[in-house]
Design an enzyme around this catalytic site. Sequence first.
Site, PDB file in Angstrom:
ATOM      1  N   CYS A 119       0.992  -1.168  -0.096  1.00 41.94           N
ATOM      2  CA  CYS A 119      -0.006  -0.077  -0.052  1.00 41.94           C
ATOM      3  C   CYS A 119       0.911   1.064  -0.026  1.00 41.94           C
ATOM      4  O   CYS A 119       0.232   2.361  -0.130  1.00 41.94           O
ATOM      5  CB  CYS A 119      -1.181  -0.057   1.301  1.00 41.94           C
ATOM      6  N   HIS A 261      -3.420   7.269   2.124  1.00 43.39           N
ATOM      7  CA  HIS A 261      -3.750   5.798   1.693  1.00 43.39           C
ATOM      8  C   HIS A 261      -5.327   5.652   2.245  1.00 43.39           C
ATOM      9  O   HIS A 261      -5.418   5.737   3.333  1.00 43.39           O
ATOM     10  CB  HIS A 261      -2.788   4.746   2.040  1.00 43.39           C
ATOM     11  N   ASN A 291     -10.094  -0.375   0.119  1.00 39.82           N
ATOM     12  CA  ASN A 291      -8.619  -0.147   0.040  1.00 39.82           C
ATOM     13  C   ASN A 291      -7.889  -0.770  -1.231  1.00 39.82           C
ATOM     14  O   ASN A 291      -8.106  -2.009  -1.341  1.00 39.82           O
ATOM     15  CB  ASN A 291      -8.213  -1.025   1.322  1.00 39.82           C
TER      16      ASN A 291
HETATM   17  N1  COA Z   1     -18.347  -8.255  10.813  1.00 39.86           N
HETATM   18  C1  COA Z   1     -18.888  -8.370  11.941  1.00 39.86           C
HETATM   19  N2  COA Z   1     -17.974  -8.589  12.943  1.00 39.86           N
HETATM   20  C2  COA Z   1     -16.649  -8.690  12.711  1.00 39.86           C
HETATM   21  C3  COA Z   1     -16.272  -8.459  11.582  1.00 39.86           C
HETATM   22  C4  COA Z   1     -16.936  -8.311  10.315  1.00 39.86           C
HETATM   23  N3  COA Z   1     -16.567  -8.139   9.287  1.00 39.86           N
HETATM   24  N4  COA Z   1     -14.652  -8.681  11.522  1.00 39.86           N
HETATM   25  C5  COA Z   1     -14.538  -8.903  12.770  1.00 39.86           C
HETATM   26  N5  COA Z   1     -15.355  -8.752  13.500  1.00 39.86           N
HETATM   27  C6  COA Z   1     -15.848  -8.950  14.875  1.00 39.86           C
HETATM   28  C7  COA Z   1     -14.544  -9.895  15.566  1.00 39.86           C
HETATM   29  O1  COA Z   1     -14.807 -11.239  15.486  1.00 39.86           O
HETATM   30  C8  COA Z   1     -14.796  -9.642  17.012  1.00 39.86           C
HETATM   31  O2  COA Z   1     -15.595 -10.254  17.715  1.00 39.86           O
HETATM   32  P1  COA Z   1     -15.133 -10.942  19.073  1.00 39.86           P
HETATM   33  O3  COA Z   1     -15.074  -9.612  19.823  1.00 39.86           O
HETATM   34  O4  COA Z   1     -16.688 -11.602  19.459  1.00 39.86           O
HETATM   35  O5  COA Z   1     -14.133 -11.607  18.874  1.00 39.86           O
HETATM   36  C9  COA Z   1     -15.196  -7.932  16.810  1.00 39.86           C
HETATM   37  O6  COA Z   1     -15.790  -7.993  15.660  1.00 39.86           O
HETATM   38  C10 COA Z   1     -14.208  -7.059  16.903  1.00 39.86           C
HETATM   39  O7  COA Z   1     -13.178  -7.450  16.184  1.00 39.86           O
HETATM   40  P2  COA Z   1     -11.646  -6.389  16.079  1.00 39.86           P
HETATM   41  O8  COA Z   1     -10.656  -7.078  15.102  1.00 39.86           O
HETATM   42  O9  COA Z   1     -11.378  -5.980  17.462  1.00 39.86           O
HETATM   43  O10 COA Z   1     -12.436  -5.244  15.294  1.00 39.86           O
HETATM   44  P3  COA Z   1     -11.775  -3.842  15.092  1.00 39.86           P
HETATM   45  O11 COA Z   1     -12.569  -2.873  15.908  1.00 39.86           O
HETATM   46  O12 COA Z   1     -10.349  -3.649  15.349  1.00 39.86           O
HETATM   47  O13 COA Z   1     -12.011  -3.358  13.566  1.00 39.86           O
HETATM   48  C11 COA Z   1     -10.758  -3.730  11.498  1.00 39.86           C
HETATM   49  C12 COA Z   1     -11.638  -4.635  12.722  1.00 39.86           C
HETATM   50  C13 COA Z   1     -10.231  -4.776  10.465  1.00 39.86           C
HETATM   51  C14 COA Z   1     -11.846  -3.022  10.872  1.00 39.86           C
HETATM   52  C15 COA Z   1      -9.792  -2.740  12.073  1.00 39.86           C
HETATM   53  O14 COA Z   1      -8.968  -3.620  12.904  1.00 39.86           O
HETATM   54  C16 COA Z   1      -8.757  -2.030  10.961  1.00 39.86           C
HETATM   55  O15 COA Z   1      -9.373  -1.344  10.291  1.00 39.86           O
HETATM   56  N6  COA Z   1      -7.783  -2.205  11.016  1.00 39.86           N
HETATM   57  C17 COA Z   1      -6.542  -1.724  10.080  1.00 39.86           C
HETATM   58  C18 COA Z   1      -6.610  -2.814   8.731  1.00 39.86           C
HETATM   59  C19 COA Z   1      -6.284  -2.150   7.661  1.00 39.86           C
HETATM   60  O16 COA Z   1      -6.395  -0.881   7.385  1.00 39.86           O
HETATM   61  N7  COA Z   1      -5.359  -2.980   6.965  1.00 39.86           N
HETATM   62  C20 COA Z   1      -4.703  -2.346   5.537  1.00 39.86           C
HETATM   63  C21 COA Z   1      -3.624  -1.331   5.852  1.00 39.86           C
HETATM   64  S1  COA Z   1      -3.080  -1.091   4.470  1.00 39.86           S
END
Ligand code: COA
Length: 335
Positions: A119, A261, A291
Amino acid sequence: MEGIKFNQIGVSFKGSGSCVPEQILTNQKISQKVDTSDEWIKSRTGISERRISSSEDNVTEMGYKAAKTAIEMANWDLKTIDLIVLATSTPHDLFGSAPSIQSKLGANNAVAFDLTAACSGFLFALITASQFLRGGSYKRAIVIGADQLSSFVDWNDRRSCILFGDGAGALAIEATSEYDNLIGFNMRTDGGRGSFLNLPSKNDQNSIIDNIDFLMGGFSSIQMNGQEVYKFAVREVPIILEKLFKETNYSSDKVDWLVLHQANQRILDSVGDRLKIPREKILSNLEKYGNTSAATIPLMMDEAIKNNRIKQNDIIATSGFGAGLSWGAALIKWG
Ligand code: COA
Protein backbone atom coordinates in the site's frame (compact mmCIF):
# COMPACT_ATOMS: atom_id res chain seq x y z
CA MET A 1 7.25 30.03 1.65
CA GLU A 2 10.33 27.93 0.95
CA GLY A 3 10.28 24.32 -0.29
CA ILE A 4 13.13 21.84 -0.16
CA LYS A 5 16.36 23.35 -1.62
CA PHE A 6 15.87 23.51 -5.38
CA ASN A 7 18.79 21.95 -7.18
CA GLN A 8 18.61 22.59 -10.94
CA ILE A 9 16.07 19.94 -11.95
CA GLY A 10 12.71 19.56 -10.26
CA VAL A 11 9.47 17.66 -10.79
CA SER A 12 6.19 18.99 -12.17
CA PHE A 13 2.81 17.23 -12.16
CA LYS A 14 1.12 17.20 -15.55
CA GLY A 15 -1.71 14.68 -15.62
CA SER A 16 -3.76 12.08 -13.79
CA GLY A 17 -5.90 9.10 -14.66
CA SER A 18 -7.67 6.18 -13.04
CA CYS A 19 -9.67 3.06 -13.78
CA VAL A 20 -11.83 0.77 -11.67
CA PRO A 21 -13.55 -2.51 -12.60
CA GLU A 22 -17.26 -2.56 -13.42
CA GLN A 23 -18.32 -5.19 -10.87
CA ILE A 24 -19.56 -3.68 -7.61
CA LEU A 25 -19.55 -5.70 -4.40
CA THR A 26 -21.65 -3.97 -1.75
CA ASN A 27 -21.48 -4.62 2.00
CA GLN A 28 -24.93 -6.08 1.69
CA LYS A 29 -23.68 -8.64 -0.85
CA ILE A 30 -20.63 -9.53 1.32
CA SER A 31 -23.02 -10.29 4.16
CA GLN A 32 -24.44 -13.09 1.98
CA LYS A 33 -20.99 -14.71 2.06
CA VAL A 34 -19.69 -14.08 5.60
CA ASP A 35 -21.29 -13.23 8.94
CA THR A 36 -21.17 -9.43 8.79
CA SER A 37 -23.46 -6.47 8.09
CA ASP A 38 -23.47 -3.18 6.25
CA GLU A 39 -23.79 -1.41 9.59
CA TRP A 40 -20.71 -3.18 11.08
CA ILE A 41 -18.50 -2.56 8.05
CA LYS A 42 -19.63 1.04 7.57
CA SER A 43 -19.17 2.03 11.21
CA ARG A 44 -15.73 0.34 11.60
CA THR A 45 -14.24 1.30 8.23
CA GLY A 46 -16.39 3.80 6.31
CA ILE A 47 -16.52 1.40 3.35
CA SER A 48 -19.86 0.78 1.57
CA GLU A 49 -18.74 -1.03 -1.57
CA ARG A 50 -15.68 -2.05 -3.56
CA ARG A 51 -14.88 -2.98 -7.17
CA ILE A 52 -13.87 -6.50 -8.15
CA SER A 53 -11.85 -7.31 -11.27
CA SER A 54 -13.02 -9.75 -13.90
CA SER A 55 -10.70 -11.21 -16.51
CA GLU A 56 -11.10 -8.07 -18.66
CA ASP A 57 -9.87 -5.66 -16.01
CA ASN A 58 -6.72 -7.18 -14.56
CA VAL A 59 -3.81 -5.03 -13.33
CA THR A 60 -2.35 -4.60 -16.82
CA GLU A 61 -5.67 -3.45 -18.30
CA MET A 62 -6.54 -1.10 -15.45
CA GLY A 63 -2.99 0.27 -15.28
CA TYR A 64 -3.00 0.85 -19.04
CA LYS A 65 -6.30 2.74 -18.98
CA ALA A 66 -5.23 4.90 -16.01
CA ALA A 67 -1.89 5.69 -17.69
CA LYS A 68 -3.55 6.49 -21.03
CA THR A 69 -5.86 9.05 -19.38
CA ALA A 70 -2.96 10.65 -17.51
CA ILE A 71 -0.97 10.92 -20.76
CA GLU A 72 -3.96 12.48 -22.57
CA MET A 73 -4.34 15.07 -19.81
CA ALA A 74 -0.62 15.86 -20.02
CA ASN A 75 -1.02 16.04 -23.81
CA TRP A 76 2.21 14.12 -24.40
CA ASP A 77 3.42 12.47 -27.56
CA LEU A 78 3.85 8.81 -26.56
CA LYS A 79 7.35 8.75 -28.06
CA THR A 80 8.53 11.32 -25.49
CA ILE A 81 7.82 9.13 -22.44
CA ASP A 82 11.07 7.87 -20.91
CA LEU A 83 9.96 5.86 -17.91
CA ILE A 84 6.96 3.86 -16.68
CA VAL A 85 6.95 2.61 -13.09
CA LEU A 86 4.09 0.36 -12.04
CA ALA A 87 3.55 -0.08 -8.32
CA THR A 88 1.74 -3.35 -7.75
CA SER A 89 1.77 -6.38 -5.48
CA THR A 90 -0.56 -8.32 -7.76
CA PRO A 91 0.99 -8.24 -11.25
CA HIS A 92 -0.76 -9.97 -14.11
CA ASP A 93 2.66 -11.38 -14.95
CA LEU A 94 5.04 -12.17 -12.09
CA PHE A 95 7.97 -11.12 -14.28
CA GLY A 96 6.45 -7.65 -14.45
CA SER A 97 3.31 -6.07 -15.88
CA ALA A 98 4.79 -2.65 -16.70
CA PRO A 99 6.28 -3.88 -20.01
CA SER A 100 2.79 -4.97 -21.21
CA ILE A 101 1.44 -1.54 -20.30
CA GLN A 102 4.30 0.10 -22.22
CA SER A 103 3.49 -2.01 -25.25
CA LYS A 104 -0.28 -1.41 -25.09
CA LEU A 105 0.33 2.32 -24.81
CA GLY A 106 2.85 2.30 -27.66
CA ALA A 107 5.32 4.21 -25.49
CA ASN A 108 8.15 2.41 -27.22
CA ASN A 109 10.98 4.60 -25.94
CA ALA A 110 10.08 4.16 -22.29
CA VAL A 111 11.83 1.76 -19.94
CA ALA A 112 9.14 0.09 -17.83
CA PHE A 113 9.35 -1.92 -14.63
CA ASP A 114 7.30 -2.98 -11.61
CA LEU A 115 7.95 -1.96 -8.02
CA THR A 116 6.43 -3.70 -5.01
CA ALA A 117 5.77 -2.00 -1.70
CA ALA A 118 2.12 -2.96 -1.10
CA CYS A 119 0.00 0.00 0.00
CA SER A 120 3.06 2.30 0.10
CA GLY A 121 3.86 1.25 -3.46
CA PHE A 122 2.53 4.27 -5.32
CA LEU A 123 4.32 6.72 -3.06
CA PHE A 124 7.58 4.77 -3.31
CA ALA A 125 7.20 4.59 -7.11
CA LEU A 126 6.48 8.30 -7.36
CA ILE A 127 9.60 9.10 -5.36
CA THR A 128 11.68 6.59 -7.37
CA ALA A 129 10.56 8.06 -10.71
CA SER A 130 11.07 11.60 -9.41
CA GLN A 131 14.66 10.83 -8.53
CA PHE A 132 15.30 9.74 -12.14
CA LEU A 133 13.93 13.11 -13.28
CA ARG A 134 15.81 15.12 -10.67
CA GLY A 135 19.01 13.26 -11.50
CA GLY A 136 18.70 14.29 -15.14
CA SER A 137 18.41 10.75 -16.58
CA TYR A 138 14.83 11.08 -17.80
CA LYS A 139 12.40 13.86 -18.62
CA ARG A 140 8.92 12.32 -18.68
CA ALA A 141 7.56 9.52 -16.50
CA ILE A 142 4.27 7.76 -15.84
CA VAL A 143 3.79 6.43 -12.34
CA ILE A 144 1.00 3.88 -11.93
CA GLY A 145 -0.48 2.26 -8.83
CA ALA A 146 -2.64 -0.77 -9.67
CA ASP A 147 -3.75 -3.73 -7.60
CA GLN A 148 -6.15 -6.63 -7.72
CA LEU A 149 -6.19 -7.80 -4.11
CA SER A 150 -9.55 -9.52 -4.64
CA SER A 151 -7.55 -12.42 -6.10
CA PHE A 152 -5.64 -12.86 -2.82
CA VAL A 153 -8.32 -12.17 -0.22
CA ASP A 154 -9.66 -15.06 1.80
CA TRP A 155 -13.36 -14.53 1.05
CA ASN A 156 -14.24 -16.60 4.12
CA ASP A 157 -12.30 -14.33 6.50
CA ARG A 158 -14.69 -11.56 7.58
CA ARG A 159 -11.88 -9.74 9.46
CA SER A 160 -10.07 -8.91 6.21
CA CYS A 161 -12.28 -9.54 3.16
CA ILE A 162 -14.46 -6.51 3.87
CA LEU A 163 -11.57 -4.10 3.41
CA PHE A 164 -10.14 -4.62 -0.04
CA GLY A 165 -11.04 -3.81 -3.64
CA ASP A 166 -9.41 -3.43 -7.05
CA GLY A 167 -8.40 -0.39 -9.08
CA ALA A 168 -5.67 1.70 -10.67
CA GLY A 169 -4.50 5.29 -10.80
CA ALA A 170 -1.65 7.10 -12.55
CA LEU A 171 0.19 10.41 -12.59
CA ALA A 172 2.25 11.95 -15.39
CA ILE A 173 5.33 13.78 -14.10
CA GLU A 174 7.91 15.84 -15.95
CA ALA A 175 11.35 17.28 -15.22
CA THR A 176 11.58 21.05 -15.14
CA SER A 177 14.41 23.48 -14.50
CA GLU A 178 12.06 26.13 -13.12
CA TYR A 179 10.85 24.74 -9.80
CA ASP A 180 10.41 21.54 -7.81
CA ASN A 181 6.82 20.59 -7.00
CA LEU A 182 7.91 17.48 -5.12
CA ILE A 183 8.63 19.63 -2.11
CA GLY A 184 9.90 16.82 0.08
CA PHE A 185 9.52 13.16 0.96
CA ASN A 186 10.29 10.49 3.54
CA MET A 187 10.16 6.70 3.36
CA ARG A 188 10.37 4.08 6.10
CA THR A 189 10.41 0.28 6.44
CA ASP A 190 10.14 -1.99 9.48
CA GLY A 191 10.41 -5.58 8.29
CA GLY A 192 10.38 -6.71 11.91
CA ARG A 193 6.66 -6.00 12.04
CA GLY A 194 6.00 -7.52 8.60
CA SER A 195 3.91 -10.37 9.95
CA PHE A 196 1.13 -7.91 10.90
CA LEU A 197 0.13 -7.81 7.23
CA ASN A 198 1.48 -10.11 4.58
CA LEU A 199 0.72 -12.31 1.62
CA PRO A 200 3.21 -15.15 1.98
CA SER A 201 4.15 -17.66 -0.66
CA LYS A 202 2.62 -21.10 -0.36
CA ASN A 203 4.73 -23.70 -2.10
CA ASP A 204 3.72 -27.31 -2.57
CA GLN A 205 6.73 -29.62 -2.60
CA ASN A 206 7.12 -31.69 -5.76
CA SER A 207 9.88 -33.82 -7.23
CA ILE A 208 11.67 -33.12 -10.48
CA ILE A 209 13.41 -36.50 -10.42
CA ASP A 210 14.33 -38.83 -7.55
CA ASN A 211 16.00 -36.93 -4.67
CA ILE A 212 15.61 -33.50 -6.30
CA ASP A 213 12.61 -31.62 -5.01
CA PHE A 214 11.30 -28.26 -6.05
CA LEU A 215 8.73 -25.88 -4.62
CA MET A 216 5.82 -25.10 -6.88
CA GLY A 217 5.19 -21.33 -7.01
CA GLY A 218 2.03 -20.02 -5.39
CA PHE A 219 0.67 -17.73 -2.73
CA SER A 220 -1.64 -18.09 0.22
CA SER A 221 -4.19 -15.37 1.06
CA ILE A 222 -3.79 -12.03 2.84
CA GLN A 223 -2.90 -12.50 6.52
CA MET A 224 -3.65 -9.52 8.73
CA ASN A 225 -3.63 -8.51 12.36
CA GLY A 226 -6.14 -5.68 11.99
CA GLN A 227 -5.67 -4.12 15.39
CA GLU A 228 -1.87 -3.96 15.12
CA VAL A 229 -2.05 -2.50 11.61
CA TYR A 230 -4.53 0.08 12.84
CA LYS A 231 -2.26 1.08 15.75
CA PHE A 232 0.76 1.23 13.43
CA ALA A 233 -1.02 3.56 10.99
CA VAL A 234 -2.44 6.03 13.50
CA ARG A 235 0.93 6.25 15.27
CA GLU A 236 3.45 6.36 12.41
CA VAL A 237 1.61 8.40 9.76
CA PRO A 238 1.32 11.60 11.84
CA ILE A 239 4.97 11.22 12.91
CA ILE A 240 6.31 10.94 9.36
CA LEU A 241 4.15 13.82 8.13
CA GLU A 242 5.20 16.06 11.02
CA LYS A 243 8.85 15.23 10.28
CA LEU A 244 8.28 16.15 6.64
CA PHE A 245 6.65 19.46 7.53
CA LYS A 246 9.60 20.30 9.75
CA GLU A 247 12.19 19.38 7.12
CA THR A 248 10.48 21.43 4.42
CA ASN A 249 9.59 24.43 6.61
CA TYR A 250 5.91 23.77 6.04
CA SER A 251 3.19 23.22 8.62
CA SER A 252 -0.14 21.46 8.53
CA ASP A 253 -2.06 24.73 8.24
CA LYS A 254 -0.38 25.38 4.87
CA VAL A 255 -1.80 22.14 3.47
CA ASP A 256 -4.77 22.38 1.10
CA TRP A 257 -5.43 18.63 0.95
CA LEU A 258 -4.49 15.57 2.97
CA VAL A 259 -4.45 12.55 0.66
CA LEU A 260 -3.81 9.45 2.75
CA HIS A 261 -3.78 5.84 1.63
CA GLN A 262 -7.49 4.98 1.73
CA ALA A 263 -7.51 2.14 4.26
CA ASN A 264 -10.12 3.09 6.82
CA GLN A 265 -12.04 6.31 7.47
CA ARG A 266 -11.22 6.10 11.18
CA ILE A 267 -7.49 6.08 10.32
CA LEU A 268 -7.93 9.11 8.04
CA ASP A 269 -9.84 11.05 10.70
CA SER A 270 -7.42 10.12 13.47
CA VAL A 271 -4.36 11.21 11.44
CA GLY A 272 -6.12 14.44 10.45
CA ASP A 273 -7.01 15.18 14.08
CA ARG A 274 -3.44 14.60 15.26
CA LEU A 275 -2.13 16.95 12.59
CA LYS A 276 -4.94 19.45 13.25
CA ILE A 277 -6.04 19.26 9.63
CA PRO A 278 -9.80 19.92 9.38
CA ARG A 279 -12.06 17.19 8.02
CA GLU A 280 -12.99 19.18 4.90
CA LYS A 281 -9.36 19.02 3.77
CA ILE A 282 -9.12 15.24 4.15
CA LEU A 283 -9.93 13.64 0.80
CA SER A 284 -11.75 10.32 0.97
CA ASN A 285 -13.35 8.02 -1.57
CA LEU A 286 -12.90 4.72 0.28
CA GLU A 287 -16.65 4.51 0.77
CA LYS A 288 -16.91 3.57 -2.95
CA TYR A 289 -13.72 1.58 -3.48
CA GLY A 290 -12.39 0.24 -0.18
CA ASN A 291 -8.64 -0.28 0.09
CA THR A 292 -7.23 -0.68 -3.43
CA SER A 293 -3.65 -0.93 -2.13
CA ALA A 294 -1.15 0.84 -4.44
CA ALA A 295 -4.03 2.44 -6.35
CA THR A 296 -5.70 4.43 -3.59
CA ILE A 297 -3.59 7.60 -3.67
CA PRO A 298 -3.62 8.24 -7.45
CA LEU A 299 -7.28 7.11 -7.64
CA MET A 300 -8.16 9.69 -5.00
CA MET A 301 -6.01 12.39 -6.57
CA ASP A 302 -7.44 11.81 -10.04
CA GLU A 303 -11.00 12.06 -8.74
CA ALA A 304 -10.23 15.30 -6.88
CA ILE A 305 -8.41 16.78 -9.90
CA LYS A 306 -11.26 15.91 -12.27
CA ASN A 307 -13.82 17.31 -9.78
CA ASN A 308 -11.81 20.52 -9.66
CA ARG A 309 -11.15 20.17 -5.95
CA ILE A 310 -7.35 19.86 -6.31
CA LYS A 311 -6.33 22.92 -8.33
CA GLN A 312 -3.09 24.26 -9.77
CA ASN A 313 -0.57 25.15 -7.01
CA ASP A 314 -2.55 23.44 -4.24
CA ILE A 315 -0.36 21.92 -1.54
CA ILE A 316 -1.02 18.20 -1.00
CA ALA A 317 0.33 16.23 1.93
CA THR A 318 0.18 12.55 1.10
CA SER A 319 1.10 9.38 2.94
CA GLY A 320 1.07 5.71 2.03
CA PHE A 321 1.34 2.93 4.60
CA GLY A 322 0.83 -0.78 4.88
CA ALA A 323 2.47 -4.15 4.45
CA GLY A 324 6.21 -4.42 4.86
CA LEU A 325 5.59 -2.77 7.16
CA SER A 326 6.33 0.24 5.01
CA TRP A 327 5.21 3.83 5.09
CA GLY A 328 6.11 7.13 3.54
CA ALA A 329 5.02 10.69 2.97
CA ALA A 330 5.41 13.34 0.31
CA LEU A 331 4.59 17.00 0.09
CA ILE A 332 3.47 18.02 -3.38
CA LYS A 333 2.44 21.21 -5.11
CA TRP A 334 0.01 20.27 -7.88
CA GLY A 335 1.09 21.49 -11.32
N1 COA B 1 -18.28 -8.25 10.69
C1 COA B 1 -18.75 -8.45 11.92
N2 COA B 1 -17.95 -8.68 12.96
C2 COA B 1 -16.63 -8.70 12.74
C3 COA B 1 -16.08 -8.50 11.48
C4 COA B 1 -16.97 -8.27 10.42
N3 COA B 1 -16.55 -8.05 9.15
N4 COA B 1 -14.74 -8.56 11.55
C5 COA B 1 -14.44 -8.81 12.84
N5 COA B 1 -15.58 -8.89 13.56
C6 COA B 1 -15.73 -9.15 14.99
C7 COA B 1 -14.59 -9.92 15.56
O1 COA B 1 -14.75 -11.29 15.39
C8 COA B 1 -14.65 -9.48 17.01
O2 COA B 1 -15.63 -10.24 17.64
P1 COA B 1 -15.39 -10.85 19.11
O3 COA B 1 -15.17 -9.66 19.99
O4 COA B 1 -16.64 -11.60 19.37
O5 COA B 1 -14.17 -11.69 18.96
C9 COA B 1 -15.14 -8.05 16.94
O6 COA B 1 -15.75 -7.90 15.66
C10 COA B 1 -14.04 -7.03 17.09
O7 COA B 1 -12.98 -7.39 16.25
P2 COA B 1 -11.73 -6.47 16.07
O8 COA B 1 -10.74 -7.16 15.19
O9 COA B 1 -11.27 -6.00 17.44
O10 COA B 1 -12.37 -5.24 15.31
P3 COA B 1 -11.76 -3.83 15.06
O11 COA B 1 -12.59 -2.81 15.76
O12 COA B 1 -10.29 -3.80 15.30
O13 COA B 1 -12.02 -3.64 13.51
C11 COA B 1 -10.77 -3.75 11.47
C12 COA B 1 -11.40 -4.54 12.60
C13 COA B 1 -10.11 -4.72 10.51
C14 COA B 1 -11.85 -2.98 10.74
C15 COA B 1 -9.73 -2.75 12.06
O14 COA B 1 -8.88 -3.43 12.96
C16 COA B 1 -8.90 -2.10 11.02
O15 COA B 1 -9.40 -1.37 10.17
N6 COA B 1 -7.56 -2.30 11.06
C17 COA B 1 -6.69 -1.78 10.02
C18 COA B 1 -6.67 -2.74 8.85
C19 COA B 1 -6.14 -2.10 7.62
O16 COA B 1 -6.41 -0.97 7.31
N7 COA B 1 -5.38 -2.88 6.84
C20 COA B 1 -4.79 -2.47 5.63
C21 COA B 1 -3.71 -1.48 5.88
S1 COA B 1 -2.92 -1.05 4.43
